[in-house]
Design a protein around this motif. Sequence first.
Motif, PDB file in Angstrom:
ATOM      1  N   MET A   3       0.663  -1.091  -0.085  1.00 22.18           N
ATOM      2  CA  MET A   3       0.073   0.020   0.027  1.00 22.18           C
ATOM      3  C   MET A   3       0.823   1.133  -0.151  1.00 22.18           C
ATOM      4  O   MET A   3       0.581   2.367  -0.770  1.00 22.18           O
ATOM      5  N   LEU A   4       2.091   1.269   0.746  1.00 24.57           N
ATOM      6  CA  LEU A   4       2.845   2.290   0.648  1.00 24.57           C
ATOM      7  C   LEU A   4       3.409   2.609  -0.810  1.00 24.57           C
ATOM      8  O   LEU A   4       3.435   3.703  -1.146  1.00 24.57           O
ATOM      9  N   LYS A   5       3.744   1.690  -1.520  1.00 23.19           N
ATOM     10  CA  LYS A   5       4.058   1.664  -2.902  1.00 23.19           C
ATOM     11  C   LYS A   5       3.208   2.355  -3.718  1.00 23.19           C
ATOM     12  O   LYS A   5       3.428   3.244  -4.711  1.00 23.19           O
ATOM     13  N   LEU A   6       1.929   1.850  -3.460  1.00 23.61           N
ATOM     14  CA  LEU A   6       0.546   2.596  -4.310  1.00 23.61           C
ATOM     15  C   LEU A   6       0.450   3.801  -3.780  1.00 23.61           C
ATOM     16  O   LEU A   6       0.458   4.943  -4.826  1.00 23.61           O
ATOM     17  N   HIS A   7       0.739   4.503  -2.587  1.00 16.03           N
ATOM     18  CA  HIS A   7       0.693   6.003  -2.259  1.00 16.03           C
ATOM     19  C   HIS A   7       1.702   6.329  -2.910  1.00 16.03           C
ATOM     20  O   HIS A   7       1.536   7.866  -3.556  1.00 16.03           O
ATOM     21  N   MET A   8       2.823   6.324  -2.947  1.00 12.83           N
ATOM     22  CA  MET A   8       4.115   6.617  -3.780  1.00 12.83           C
ATOM     23  C   MET A   8       3.919   6.676  -5.305  1.00 12.83           C
ATOM     24  O   MET A   8       4.266   7.893  -5.796  1.00 12.83           O
ATOM     25  N   MET A   9       3.417   5.626  -5.734  1.00 11.75           N
ATOM     26  CA  MET A   9       3.129   5.553  -7.283  1.00 11.75           C
ATOM     27  C   MET A   9       2.170   6.727  -7.657  1.00 11.75           C
ATOM     28  O   MET A   9       2.124   7.156  -8.812  1.00 11.75           O
ATOM     29  N   PHE A  10       1.169   7.036  -6.826  1.00  9.21           N
ATOM     30  CA  PHE A  10       0.256   8.072  -7.463  1.00  9.21           C
ATOM     31  C   PHE A  10       0.348   9.565  -6.980  1.00  9.21           C
ATOM     32  O   PHE A  10      -0.307  10.290  -6.897  1.00  9.21           O
ATOM     33  N   GLY A  11       1.615   9.768  -6.326  1.00  6.38           N
ATOM     34  CA  GLY A  11       1.958  10.808  -6.092  1.00  6.38           C
ATOM     35  C   GLY A  11       1.830  11.617  -4.621  1.00  6.38           C
ATOM     36  O   GLY A  11       2.101  12.682  -4.368  1.00  6.38           O
ATOM     37  N   LEU A  12       1.486  10.599  -3.773  1.00  8.28           N
ATOM     38  CA  LEU A  12       1.443  11.046  -2.520  1.00  8.28           C
ATOM     39  C   LEU A  12       2.712  11.128  -1.616  1.00  8.28           C
ATOM     40  O   LEU A  12       3.473  10.409  -1.979  1.00  8.28           O
ATOM     41  N   ARG A  13       2.780  12.436  -1.063  1.00 11.26           N
ATOM     42  CA  ARG A  13       4.090  12.571   0.060  1.00 11.26           C
ATOM     43  C   ARG A  13       4.053  12.009   1.211  1.00 11.26           C
ATOM     44  O   ARG A  13       3.126  12.244   1.792  1.00 11.26           O
ATOM     45  N   ILE A  14       5.241  11.630   1.875  1.00  9.94           N
ATOM     46  CA  ILE A  14       4.923  11.495   3.201  1.00  9.94           C
ATOM     47  C   ILE A  14       5.246  12.633   3.972  1.00  9.94           C
ATOM     48  O   ILE A  14       6.118  13.785   3.797  1.00  9.94           O
ATOM     49  N   ARG A  15       4.125  12.957   4.869  1.00  4.88           N
ATOM     50  CA  ARG A  15       3.782  14.069   5.777  1.00  4.88           C
ATOM     51  C   ARG A  15       4.447  13.723   7.263  1.00  4.88           C
ATOM     52  O   ARG A  15       4.943  14.620   7.687  1.00  4.88           O
ATOM     53  N   ARG A  16       4.257  12.634   7.725  1.00  2.94           N
ATOM     54  CA  ARG A  16       4.740  12.504   9.052  1.00  2.94           C
ATOM     55  C   ARG A  16       4.905  10.843   9.322  1.00  2.94           C
ATOM     56  O   ARG A  16       4.160  10.086   9.043  1.00  2.94           O
ATOM     57  N   LEU A  17       5.975  10.593  10.200  1.00  2.00           N
ATOM     58  CA  LEU A  17       5.988   9.352  10.584  1.00  2.00           C
ATOM     59  C   LEU A  17       5.616   9.084  12.070  1.00  2.00           C
ATOM     60  O   LEU A  17       6.321  10.027  12.909  1.00  2.00           O
ATOM     61  N   THR A  18       4.888   8.131  12.695  1.00  2.00           N
ATOM     62  CA  THR A  18       4.653   7.992  13.982  1.00  2.00           C
ATOM     63  C   THR A  18       4.926   6.471  14.450  1.00  2.00           C
ATOM     64  O   THR A  18       4.515   5.506  13.743  1.00  2.00           O
ATOM     65  N   TYR A  19       5.737   6.187  15.562  1.00  2.00           N
ATOM     66  CA  TYR A  19       6.071   4.954  16.099  1.00  2.00           C
ATOM     67  C   TYR A  19       4.885   4.358  16.854  1.00  2.00           C
ATOM     68  O   TYR A  19       3.976   5.386  17.868  1.00  2.00           O
ATOM     69  N   ASN A  20       4.135   3.241  16.534  1.00  2.08           N
ATOM     70  CA  ASN A  20       3.140   2.975  17.451  1.00  2.08           C
ATOM     71  C   ASN A  20       3.567   1.709  18.116  1.00  2.08           C
ATOM     72  O   ASN A  20       4.046   0.708  17.734  1.00  2.08           O
TER      73      ASN A  20
END
Length: 242
Positions: A220-237
Amino acid sequence: MRTVEAVWEKRNVGVECFEIEVGKNDSVDEVLNIIHNRNEKYFVAKVLAGRVDVLLALQKEGFQFMETNIQTEMELSEKPKPPAMCAKLIERAGYHFGSDKETKRVIDEIRNGYIFSTDKVALDPYFSQKIAGQRYAFWAQDVLASGNAKMIITEYDGEDVGFSIVINKGNYFDGFLGGLFADYLNSGLGFANAYTTLKAVFDLGGRRYISGVSSNNFQMLKLHMMFGLRIRRLTYNLIKHV
């Protein structure tokens, strides 16, 4: 720092939950003091990436790392364009907004537990994928009942293959939940669901889209990148059971 007495999780997963969100400037001592004064049996800590001091301190307290939540975003100043590699295939995809009957069907699919297998509840040995499905089903019902959310049904070659639930937050749309239906989980049609979600948000007047994906869900992360979404924030859970 933000704390939440997530009493609704008693309905969702069977135990009351206490959540703590740790930001850039929250001290380790303050975090630990809050946790030591709680009596819940299930804890969730959401720690801004980079706060390794808090990450290590919580692990000493019995917290276990489950995932990194990767928040992504995209500006929609124009109609979204599919990547060249799947542009022809996208022509076979479409969407419509779910009727009450279709929405019930989607909720039932979510509740079955087949769709979501990579989040912190599905992978938690204290819970299960089935409980994760139950949790998302209740949560989706609450979100849709608010009146600010839309159920989007993705079509491919005339067949309903997936769904997305988006929430109108005013100045942006939140990609709350989405996935392929159980019969299409291994179909490779995730790209169609990703595109129709962005297209529906644009058609609804949304010009900014924010979503999230677990680090356990690399596809799913690869799909987000493929469609042009950018990483905004990272949070450890992290989670802890008492």
